[in-house]
Design a protein around this motif. Sequence first.
Motif, PDB file in Angstrom:
ATOM      1  N   LEU A  24       0.714  -1.289  -0.006  1.00 17.06           N
ATOM      2  CA  LEU A  24       0.090   0.057  -0.001  1.00 17.06           C
ATOM      3  C   LEU A  24       0.794   1.292  -0.003  1.00 17.06           C
ATOM      4  O   LEU A  24       2.085   1.092   0.560  1.00 17.06           O
ATOM      5  CB  LEU A  24      -0.906  -0.046   1.385  1.00 17.06           C
ATOM      6  CG  LEU A  24      -1.947  -0.966   1.328  1.00 17.06           C
ATOM      7  CD1 LEU A  24      -2.631  -1.045   2.690  1.00 17.06           C
ATOM      8  CD2 LEU A  24      -2.880  -1.118   0.293  1.00 17.06           C
ATOM      9  N   PRO A  25       0.159   2.431  -0.510  1.00 26.75           N
ATOM     10  CA  PRO A  25       1.072   3.503  -0.417  1.00 26.75           C
ATOM     11  C   PRO A  25       1.362   3.968   1.053  1.00 26.75           C
ATOM     12  O   PRO A  25       0.585   3.717   1.780  1.00 26.75           O
ATOM     13  CB  PRO A  25       0.259   4.639  -0.946  1.00 26.75           C
ATOM     14  CG  PRO A  25      -0.847   3.800  -1.647  1.00 26.75           C
ATOM     15  CD  PRO A  25      -0.891   2.642  -0.956  1.00 26.75           C
ATOM     16  N   ASN A  26       2.737   4.588   1.119  1.00 22.26           N
ATOM     17  CA  ASN A  26       3.216   4.872   2.305  1.00 22.26           C
ATOM     18  C   ASN A  26       2.946   6.355   2.616  1.00 22.26           C
ATOM     19  O   ASN A  26       3.622   7.246   2.855  1.00 22.26           O
ATOM     20  CB  ASN A  26       4.877   4.781   2.289  1.00 22.26           C
ATOM     21  CG  ASN A  26       5.592   4.833   3.698  1.00 22.26           C
ATOM     22  OD1 ASN A  26       4.656   4.692   4.798  1.00 22.26           O
ATOM     23  ND2 ASN A  26       6.749   5.408   3.804  1.00 22.26           N
ATOM     24  N   THR A  27       1.454   6.271   2.802  1.00 23.11           N
ATOM     25  CA  THR A  27       1.114   7.748   3.316  1.00 23.11           C
ATOM     26  C   THR A  27       0.521   7.836   4.490  1.00 23.11           C
ATOM     27  O   THR A  27       0.302   8.992   4.962  1.00 23.11           O
ATOM     28  CB  THR A  27      -0.182   8.310   2.050  1.00 23.11           C
ATOM     29  OG1 THR A  27      -1.002   7.165   2.280  1.00 23.11           O
ATOM     30  CG2 THR A  27       0.610   8.316   0.622  1.00 23.11           C
ATOM     31  N   PHE A  66      -5.919   3.820   1.114  1.00 20.88           N
ATOM     32  CA  PHE A  66      -5.808   2.322   0.796  1.00 20.88           C
ATOM     33  C   PHE A  66      -5.773   1.353   1.912  1.00 20.88           C
ATOM     34  O   PHE A  66      -5.075   1.749   2.939  1.00 20.88           O
ATOM     35  CB  PHE A  66      -5.051   1.992  -0.249  1.00 20.88           C
ATOM     36  CG  PHE A  66      -5.031   2.779  -1.526  1.00 20.88           C
ATOM     37  CD1 PHE A  66      -5.719   2.470  -2.512  1.00 20.88           C
ATOM     38  CD2 PHE A  66      -4.311   4.090  -1.674  1.00 20.88           C
ATOM     39  CE1 PHE A  66      -5.937   3.030  -3.893  1.00 20.88           C
ATOM     40  CE2 PHE A  66      -4.702   4.972  -2.768  1.00 20.88           C
ATOM     41  CZ  PHE A  66      -5.126   4.192  -3.945  1.00 20.88           C
TER      42      PHE A  66
ATOM     43  N   TYR B  39      -4.043  -2.273   7.244  1.00 20.89           N
ATOM     44  CA  TYR B  39      -2.822  -2.266   6.807  1.00 20.89           C
ATOM     45  C   TYR B  39      -2.033  -3.505   6.961  1.00 20.89           C
ATOM     46  O   TYR B  39      -1.343  -3.787   8.054  1.00 20.89           O
ATOM     47  CB  TYR B  39      -2.157  -0.998   7.303  1.00 20.89           C
ATOM     48  CG  TYR B  39      -1.599  -0.128   6.379  1.00 20.89           C
ATOM     49  CD1 TYR B  39      -2.844   0.603   5.730  1.00 20.89           C
ATOM     50  CD2 TYR B  39      -0.371   0.187   5.824  1.00 20.89           C
ATOM     51  CE1 TYR B  39      -2.522   1.774   4.968  1.00 20.89           C
ATOM     52  CE2 TYR B  39      -0.289   1.184   4.997  1.00 20.89           C
ATOM     53  CZ  TYR B  39      -1.104   1.903   4.551  1.00 20.89           C
ATOM     54  OH  TYR B  39      -0.723   3.021   3.506  1.00 20.89           O
ATOM     55  N   ASN B  41       0.655  -5.429   6.671  1.00 15.56           N
ATOM     56  CA  ASN B  41       1.986  -5.399   6.527  1.00 15.56           C
ATOM     57  C   ASN B  41       2.758  -5.423   8.057  1.00 15.56           C
ATOM     58  O   ASN B  41       2.218  -4.690   8.893  1.00 15.56           O
ATOM     59  CB  ASN B  41       2.504  -4.396   5.759  1.00 15.56           C
ATOM     60  CG  ASN B  41       4.037  -3.989   5.372  1.00 15.56           C
ATOM     61  OD1 ASN B  41       4.633  -4.646   6.147  1.00 15.56           O
ATOM     62  ND2 ASN B  41       4.200  -3.625   4.315  1.00 15.56           N
ATOM     63  N   TYR B  44       3.763  -2.180   9.691  1.00 13.63           N
ATOM     64  CA  TYR B  44       2.986  -1.466  10.224  1.00 13.63           C
ATOM     65  C   TYR B  44       2.304  -2.012  11.426  1.00 13.63           C
ATOM     66  O   TYR B  44       1.212  -2.654  11.259  1.00 13.63           O
ATOM     67  CB  TYR B  44       2.023  -0.893   9.236  1.00 13.63           C
ATOM     68  CG  TYR B  44       2.319  -0.219   7.990  1.00 13.63           C
ATOM     69  CD1 TYR B  44       2.597   1.096   8.174  1.00 13.63           C
ATOM     70  CD2 TYR B  44       3.045  -0.770   6.514  1.00 13.63           C
ATOM     71  CE1 TYR B  44       3.113   1.929   7.158  1.00 13.63           C
ATOM     72  CE2 TYR B  44       3.407  -0.020   5.993  1.00 13.63           C
ATOM     73  CZ  TYR B  44       3.618   1.266   6.140  1.00 13.63           C
ATOM     74  OH  TYR B  44       4.256   2.090   4.937  1.00 13.63           O
TER      75      TYR B  44
END
Lengths: 149, 177
Positions: A24-27, A66, B39, B41, B44
Motif C-alpha cells: 500500500l502507499p506509504n502515506t 487504501f 494495513y 503489513n 505497520y
Amino acid sequence: MQKYLFLFSFIKLLSLATQNDVALPNTIIPKVYNLELTLSTTLSSRSYTGSLLFTFYTLEDINEVFLHSRQHQVSQIEAPILDESYNITANTTVTRESADIIRFSLSSNLSANRTYYMVMTFSGNLMITSDGFFRSAYSVFENGTERFM
Amino acid sequence: MSLISFNVFFFLLNLEIVCRWQAATNFYPHSARHAFPCYDNPNYRANFQLSIVHSSSFNSLANAESMGRADLPNGNIRSNFQYTNAIAPSSLAFFVMSSLNFVQQTKNIGSTEHIVSLRETEASFTGKFFNSLDVLVAHVELMLNSTLPSGSSHLHHVALPDFMDDVRGFYKFNYYR
C-alpha cells in the motif's frame, strides 16, 4: 519437458507474487484498530459483520486512503473521517481497487502530520480453509449430559 | 461378560455424534485482510482493541487480556478484550467455540498466564513448555545482566483448536513477557 517445467515454475512464481503482499502507499501510519466482529448465533452460517474505528496518522496531504481487504464487502458506502476533535472532516466513497485492496476516495483533503479516525462497517464470510478467519468443525459424542472429546 | 457387552452396546447406541462449529484465525503472514480491512503489513504495527459478539453458549479467546463479557438484549454476548501492544495485524489471534477448558496459573514474576486447551494433557504440556521458556529467558537475562525487551507484563494465551489428527499443526500461540 524442460519447457513445461519452466512454464509451470513461471506461473507458480507469478501466482505467489500476486496473491500475497500487495504493498500500500506509504502515506499513512496505522495507529489503532477498534474492531468489533459479530458472528452468527451457532456459527452455522459463515457470514459475519464487523465495525471498525481505524485511527491513523497522515505522513502527507492525502485525498485517498487504501486498505487491504479480501473477500468481504465494506457495506458502508460512505465512511466518514473524523479529525482529532471527532468532527467529520471528509466523507469517503469506497471502491474495490483489486482483490486485496479497497480505496477510500475522500471528499476533501486530509492534512499531513495529523491523526484521523475512519469509521466503517463491513461484512464477510468465514473461510472454509484454515487460513485467515475461518470456520471448522469438530465432533463430540454426547450421551445425555456427558460429552466425550 | 455378556452383561458388559450388553452395557457397552447400549451405551454406544445412545451416543450421538454432534458436529460443532468453531471460528479461529490464522493470519500469518498476510491473511488478516480476510477478517477486516487493515494495513496488512508486518512493518505497520498498531494497537488492537477487539470485541466479539457471539452466542452466550460460546466462549471466545484472543491474545489480549479479557475485559469480561457483557450481555446483549438479543441474548448474545459481547466479549471485550483490552488493547494489545503495537503488533502487526498478522499477530492478532482469536477464536470462538462452544467448549473450552481453562487452566489458569499464577507465575512467580507476578503475571498471570492463561492456557486454554481442549484436553488437559495438552494444557499441562503447554504449561511445562512456558515454564521452561521462562526459566531459559531468566538465565539469559542473568547472563546478560539486563532485562530483555518486553512488551508488557503479559499473558501467555494459547489456543489449541481441536483438530483431532494434527493438533500441533495448528498450534498457534503468542508469547508476551
